[in-house]
Design a protein around this motif. Structure first.
Motif, short mmCIF file in Angstrom:
data_model
loop_
_atom_site.label_atom_id
_atom_site.label_comp_id
_atom_site.label_asym_id
_atom_site.label_seq_id
_atom_site.Cartn_x
_atom_site.Cartn_y
_atom_site.Cartn_z
N ILE A 149 0.84 -1.20 0.00
CA ILE A 149 0.00 0.00 0.00
C ILE A 149 0.88 1.26 0.00
CG2 ILE A 149 -1.63 1.35 1.38
CD1 ILE A 149 -2.94 -1.25 2.23
N PHE A 150 1.90 1.27 0.87
CA PHE A 150 2.76 2.45 0.93
C PHE A 150 3.57 2.61 -0.35
CE2 PHE A 150 2.02 2.11 5.53
CZ PHE A 150 1.74 3.43 5.81
N PHE A 151 3.95 1.50 -0.95
CA PHE A 151 4.66 1.59 -2.23
C PHE A 151 3.78 2.24 -3.29
CE2 PHE A 151 5.57 -0.25 -6.42
CZ PHE A 151 6.87 0.19 -6.60
N SER A 152 2.52 1.84 -3.35
CA SER A 152 1.61 2.43 -4.35
C SER A 152 1.35 3.90 -4.03
CB SER A 152 0.29 1.65 -4.38
OG SER A 152 -0.38 1.72 -3.14
N ILE A 153 1.28 4.26 -2.75
CA ILE A 153 1.08 5.65 -2.37
C ILE A 153 2.27 6.51 -2.81
CG2 ILE A 153 0.92 7.24 -0.41
CD1 ILE A 153 -0.76 5.09 1.01
N PHE A 154 3.49 6.03 -2.52
CA PHE A 154 4.68 6.78 -2.93
C PHE A 154 4.78 6.86 -4.46
CE2 PHE A 154 6.47 5.45 1.34
CZ PHE A 154 6.35 6.72 1.88
N LEU A 155 4.35 5.80 -5.14
CA LEU A 155 4.35 5.82 -6.60
C LEU A 155 3.37 6.87 -7.12
CD1 LEU A 155 5.29 4.61 -9.27
CD2 LEU A 155 3.50 2.88 -9.04
N MET A 156 2.19 6.97 -6.52
CA MET A 156 1.21 7.99 -6.92
C MET A 156 1.75 9.39 -6.66
SD MET A 156 -2.36 6.30 -5.57
CE MET A 156 -3.26 7.82 -5.84
N LEU A 157 2.36 9.59 -5.49
CA LEU A 157 2.93 10.90 -5.18
C LEU A 157 4.02 11.28 -6.18
CD1 LEU A 157 3.18 10.68 -1.29
CD2 LEU A 157 1.62 12.10 -2.62
N PHE A 158 4.88 10.32 -6.51
CA PHE A 158 5.94 10.58 -7.48
C PHE A 158 5.36 10.96 -8.83
CE2 PHE A 158 8.43 8.78 -10.99
CZ PHE A 158 9.58 9.55 -10.89
N LEU A 159 4.37 10.22 -9.30
CA LEU A 159 3.80 10.47 -10.63
C LEU A 159 3.13 11.84 -10.70
CD1 LEU A 159 2.22 6.98 -11.47
CD2 LEU A 159 4.28 7.99 -12.45
N PHE A 160 2.29 12.14 -9.72
CA PHE A 160 1.47 13.34 -9.82
C PHE A 160 2.24 14.60 -9.45
CE2 PHE A 160 -1.79 10.06 -9.66
CZ PHE A 160 -2.54 10.44 -10.76
N ILE A 161 3.20 14.49 -8.55
CA ILE A 161 4.04 15.65 -8.27
C ILE A 161 4.89 15.97 -9.49
CG2 ILE A 161 6.00 16.48 -6.89
CD1 ILE A 161 4.80 15.00 -4.51
N ARG A 162 5.38 14.94 -10.14
CA ARG A 162 6.18 15.17 -11.35
C ARG A 162 5.35 15.78 -12.46
NH1 ARG A 162 9.84 10.61 -14.53
NH2 ARG A 162 10.69 12.03 -16.10
N VAL A 163 4.13 15.28 -12.64
CA VAL A 163 3.25 15.83 -13.68
C VAL A 163 2.89 17.28 -13.36
CG1 VAL A 163 0.94 15.65 -14.68
CG2 VAL A 163 2.33 13.61 -14.42
N ALA A 164 2.62 17.58 -12.08
CA ALA A 164 2.29 18.95 -11.69
C ALA A 164 3.44 19.91 -11.99
CB ALA A 164 1.94 19.00 -10.20
N ARG A 165 4.66 19.46 -11.73
CA ARG A 165 5.82 20.29 -12.02
C ARG A 165 5.99 20.49 -13.52
NH1 ARG A 165 10.15 17.68 -7.67
NH2 ARG A 165 9.30 18.71 -5.81
N MET A 166 5.69 19.44 -14.29
CA MET A 166 5.79 19.57 -15.74
C MET A 166 4.78 20.60 -16.26
SD MET A 166 6.33 15.55 -16.81
CE MET A 166 6.45 15.89 -18.57
N TYR A 167 3.59 20.63 -15.67
CA TYR A 167 2.61 21.63 -16.08
C TYR A 167 3.07 23.04 -15.72
CZ TYR A 167 -1.15 18.55 -17.61
OH TYR A 167 -1.91 17.65 -18.32
#
Length: 227
Positions: free
Chosen positions: A1-19
């Protein structure tokens, strides 16, 4: 569960920065992969189910549960650490997700929601006073809705893993009879397991979508914006 949470944080924080870095420029890479899904959940699920007035408030939650369920469904199909855990096939996890939906639904309730439960305007008074059967059914329905959310996700994900385990078990069952029978059944068990894994890939997306859209519909019913 924590692995998937950290994966979600990594993906969406990166996408937000790209925007932020690529303002008024077409999406690229990870942006172009996630943007259609995000827009689909926002426009076709949240807006259509909740209503134009309130959908933005619930979109972050709907996106969170959609991607949490989807990512864990997909990770459960990969037999390599740290993936391979049947997270969404655990009823305690699906219960927690359904409980969040139930709490947010109650927090969103307006006067008309309770009126529809305890005093339905379209039902004659003589059906409500002597035997309040319909209000009782509607009241029980408040609890059966999150229960259905919990069981549907748990059962669909668990079923695929159980069937795959059954195919693998055939190898050992026939192998216990004779080595030749075990080797003979192995190709068929592997072929059916691969086919089932491809089917589970489709189920992973469907179940994430179903849980999300039903949650959105419950929010819309509580708010009363959708007729």
């Amino acid at each position: 569960i924590f692995f998937s949470i950290f994966l979600m944080l990594f993906l969406f924080i990166r996408v937000a920065r790209m925007y932020q870095q690529r303002k008024e420029r077409p999406p690229k890479g990870l942006q172009s992969l996630l943007e259609p899904v995000i827009l689909f959940i926002r426009d076709d699920v949240a807006r259509d189910s909740i209503g134009e007035k309130h959908y933005e408030k619930y979109t972050p939650f709907l996106l969170s549960i959609f991607f949490f369920i989807l990512i864990n469904n997909l990770l459960g199909l990969i037999p390599l650490f740290p993936a391979g855990a049947n997270v969404t096939g655990n009823i305690s996890v699906t219960m927690a997700l359904a409980l969040f939906t139930f709490i947010f639904t109650l927090a969103s309730c307006k006067r008309h929601y309770w009126q529809e439960i305890f005093n339905p305007p379209s039902v004659p008074w003589w059906l409500k006073i002597p035997v309040p059967l319909l209000p009782l059914i509607e009241f029980v329905g408040m609890f059966t809705k999150p229960f259905v959310l919990m069981v549907r996700l748990f059962a669909n994900i668990s079923a695929g893993h159980i069937v795959a385990l059954g195919f693998f078990s055939l190898i050992f069952i026939f192998g216990n009879m004779s080595s030749a029978a075990g080797f003979a059944i192995s190709p068929f068990s592997l072929i059916f397991t691969v086919f089932l894994s491809l089917l589970e890939l489709l189920v992973a997306f469907i179940q994430a979508y179903v849980f999300t859209i039903l949650s959105a519909l419950y929010f819309g019913m509580a708010l009363g914006e959708i007729e």
